[in-house]
Design an enzyme around this catalytic site. Sequence first.
Site, short mmCIF file in Angstrom:
data_model
loop_
_atom_site.label_atom_id
_atom_site.label_comp_id
_atom_site.label_asym_id
_atom_site.label_seq_id
_atom_site.Cartn_x
_atom_site.Cartn_y
_atom_site.Cartn_z
N HIS A 130 39.45 51.99 -4.17
CA HIS A 130 39.77 50.75 -3.45
C HIS A 130 38.61 50.33 -2.55
CE1 HIS A 130 43.73 52.34 -4.60
NE2 HIS A 130 44.09 51.07 -4.64
N ASP A 174 39.52 48.26 -6.42
CA ASP A 174 40.66 47.35 -6.30
C ASP A 174 40.77 46.71 -4.91
OD1 ASP A 174 41.21 48.19 -8.82
OD2 ASP A 174 43.21 48.97 -8.38
ZN LIG Z 1 45.72 47.17 -5.59
#
Ligand SMILES: [Zn+2]
Length: 217
Positions: free
Chosen positions: A176, A31
């Site tokens: 992430h 992400d």
């Molecule tokens: Zn995010």
Amino acid sequence: MAMATISTTSWAQTPVERVETEQQLVAITIDDGPHPVNTPKLLELFKKNGVKATFFVIGRSVKRDPELAKRMLAEGHELGNHTFTHADLAKLGDLEKVRKEIEDTQRILKETTGKPAVLFRAPFLSHDENVWTVLKGMPSINASRLTTDWSGDSTPQSIFDEATKETKAGDIVLMHSWPNKTIEAMPRIIEALQAKGLKLVTVSELLAAAKEKAADK
Ligand SMILES: [Zn+2]
């Protein structure tokens, strides 16, 4: 079993956390990119190891780094919509603001790469009625293996454990692009998942494997 069937209608107001599949597939999702430093590192690592991943990108970051977004797609990865500014959509409480976050990102993806996303991930996995209204059946992808790589308390080892320990076919792993410790943990994560006989594919490929299974019955 009807229970194992995933249909478009079941996605309508429920995020997808994992899929039931008999194929040995897992989806790694990354992400908040594209990240100018870490995303190229991930791309190199994925290429070297035959991994395809799904990057849930932020529209304004795509706008800032269009060449990197094109490269991600060209190397066989999937780009999903993660809003334009990483807003917490349920907290906006305004249909038009939610629409703008999602549609501006679709527009920049189309302008940059030639195609809009077919998958969505909500920042903070935060959904409300407005989100479902704007998505109009576009799948919203949560995850079944949530790592805490975003937390100051996590370490490469704890991220590795969260991403691999109980991970099995059909799982969706969430990480992430910006924590350096995620980049540090990734070679071992890939190695451990592949050692379990799991193939690392995009979320769309994982969803397609579930649908194939349902169609077989
Ligand atoms: Zn995010």
